[in-house]
Scaffold this motif. Sequence first.
Motif, PDB file in Angstrom:
ATOM      1  N   ASP A 186       4.812  -8.032  -7.126  1.00 41.76           N
ATOM      2  CA  ASP A 186       5.571  -9.047  -6.381  1.00 41.76           C
ATOM      3  C   ASP A 186       5.075  -9.154  -4.938  1.00 41.76           C
ATOM      4  O   ASP A 186       4.926 -10.256  -4.400  1.00 41.76           O
ATOM      5  CB  ASP A 186       7.051  -8.692  -6.398  1.00 41.76           C
ATOM      6  N   LEU A 187       4.797  -8.005  -4.314  1.00 39.63           N
ATOM      7  CA  LEU A 187       4.343  -8.009  -2.923  1.00 39.63           C
ATOM      8  C   LEU A 187       2.950  -8.621  -2.783  1.00 39.63           C
ATOM      9  O   LEU A 187       2.666  -9.313  -1.804  1.00 39.63           O
ATOM     10  CB  LEU A 187       4.347  -6.590  -2.374  1.00 39.63           C
ATOM     11  N   THR A 188       2.070  -8.311  -3.725  1.00 41.76           N
ATOM     12  CA  THR A 188       0.698  -8.831  -3.617  1.00 41.76           C
ATOM     13  C   THR A 188       0.612 -10.332  -3.864  1.00 41.76           C
ATOM     14  O   THR A 188      -0.393 -10.974  -3.519  1.00 41.76           O
ATOM     15  CB  THR A 188      -0.222  -8.101  -4.614  1.00 41.76           C
ATOM     16  N   GLN A 189       1.644 -10.914  -4.436  1.00 39.54           N
ATOM     17  CA  GLN A 189       1.664 -12.355  -4.678  1.00 39.54           C
ATOM     18  C   GLN A 189       2.218 -13.125  -3.509  1.00 39.54           C
ATOM     19  O   GLN A 189       2.187 -14.369  -3.499  1.00 39.54           O
ATOM     20  CB  GLN A 189       2.494 -12.656  -5.932  1.00 39.54           C
ATOM     21  N   ARG A 190       2.726 -12.446  -2.510  1.00 36.94           N
ATOM     22  CA  ARG A 190       3.327 -13.139  -1.357  1.00 36.94           C
ATOM     23  C   ARG A 190       2.261 -13.610  -0.367  1.00 36.94           C
ATOM     24  O   ARG A 190       1.213 -13.005  -0.247  1.00 36.94           O
ATOM     25  CB  ARG A 190       4.304 -12.218  -0.650  1.00 36.94           C
ATOM     26  N   ARG A 228       0.827  -1.206   0.000  1.00 33.47           N
ATOM     27  CA  ARG A 228       0.000   0.000   0.000  1.00 33.47           C
ATOM     28  C   ARG A 228       0.864   1.260   0.000  1.00 33.47           C
ATOM     29  O   ARG A 228       0.478   2.296  -0.569  1.00 33.47           O
ATOM     30  CB  ARG A 228      -0.958  -0.010   1.194  1.00 33.47           C
ATOM     31  N   GLU A 229       2.030   1.172   0.622  1.00 34.33           N
ATOM     32  CA  GLU A 229       2.948   2.311   0.598  1.00 34.33           C
ATOM     33  C   GLU A 229       3.458   2.572  -0.820  1.00 34.33           C
ATOM     34  O   GLU A 229       3.505   3.723  -1.278  1.00 34.33           O
ATOM     35  CB  GLU A 229       4.130   2.061   1.546  1.00 34.33           C
ATOM     36  N   LEU A 230       3.808   1.515  -1.525  1.00 33.09           N
ATOM     37  CA  LEU A 230       4.277   1.684  -2.901  1.00 33.09           C
ATOM     38  C   LEU A 230       3.144   2.164  -3.809  1.00 33.09           C
ATOM     39  O   LEU A 230       3.379   2.910  -4.766  1.00 33.09           O
ATOM     40  CB  LEU A 230       4.869   0.376  -3.428  1.00 33.09           C
ATOM     41  N   GLU A 231       1.927   1.741  -3.509  1.00 36.79           N
ATOM     42  CA  GLU A 231       0.779   2.242  -4.276  1.00 36.79           C
ATOM     43  C   GLU A 231       0.605   3.747  -4.064  1.00 36.79           C
ATOM     44  O   GLU A 231       0.199   4.465  -4.986  1.00 36.79           O
ATOM     45  CB  GLU A 231      -0.493   1.494  -3.861  1.00 36.79           C
ATOM     46  N   ARG A 232       0.897   4.214  -2.864  1.00 41.26           N
ATOM     47  CA  ARG A 232       0.830   5.661  -2.593  1.00 41.26           C
ATOM     48  C   ARG A 232       1.881   6.393  -3.425  1.00 41.26           C
ATOM     49  O   ARG A 232       1.599   7.460  -3.993  1.00 41.26           O
ATOM     50  CB  ARG A 232       1.046   5.939  -1.106  1.00 41.26           C
TER      51      ARG A 232
END
Length: 283
Positions: free
Chosen positions: A279-283, A188-192
């Motif tokens: 990559d993060l959402t697949q973890r 969510r931080e990277l989405e920001r």
Amino acid sequence: MTERMDSYDARLEFGKLARTLRVAAGLEPGAAEAELIAAVGGYASVLSKLETSRMAPKPGHVSWMLARYAPSKADADRLVALADAASQRAQPVAGGVHTREYLARLKRATHLWMIYNEIPGSLQTYEFAAATLAKSPLVSSAEDVDALARDRSKRGERLFASTGPQARIVLGEAALDRMDGGPDVASRELERLLAASRLPNVHLRIVPSSAGSVTGLSNPFTLLHTEPDEWLAYVGHFARNEYVKKDVGRFRLVFDHAWGTAAASEVQTRAILEARIADLTQR
């Protein structure tokens, strides 16, 4: 002044007006300071500190300026009102004096250039900020973590607003490796960051780790520009914060090198962020 102004805001405005009135009166800084010290007392650099907002004005300073600069009634009234507001006790702000002063300066910035090897507080979500602050040995309680994290999140509202400054932000790729709060919070931080990069007033570039050493990433700073044409470098760390006016050109040179030579393009930057988020959402 019809509405109450924060003391740090008032101090900044007082310093700017005091300098304008001195110049209009035809007084050089050295001569004016000597006269001020002779009339009111004090020490070398007192006028400089008043004009650069590093100290709040006292009644004697204001009385001397009114007599020596002979401003118009409107300017005289404003100088007195600003001095009065600057002398008031500031409202408590999480993060203390340095945060309050930085926010006061940030509100006046028309351009904002940042270079960091970690995600700046003004770009952090509340969750990410809380996870980061919880690890700090300088933050003593959960209440402090909450207050500071909320302050960081609110700080970003200025940047995300349609009236926000024109911003250029350079981040080292290492900033994206920090997983404070776990994959969901980091995602969510990277989405920001990705959302910020798509704003018309925000331009974000990432320096790939493969670029090697980059001076600005080893010595992070923020450049603030205010009208009419003042650049100020803000260098902050846990021990103290500094505002540099002299030799600001060196900071701009370092920033320009990172922005134009070392960093990926804005399109490539968004691709890097999108890949990291996937990559993060697949973890």
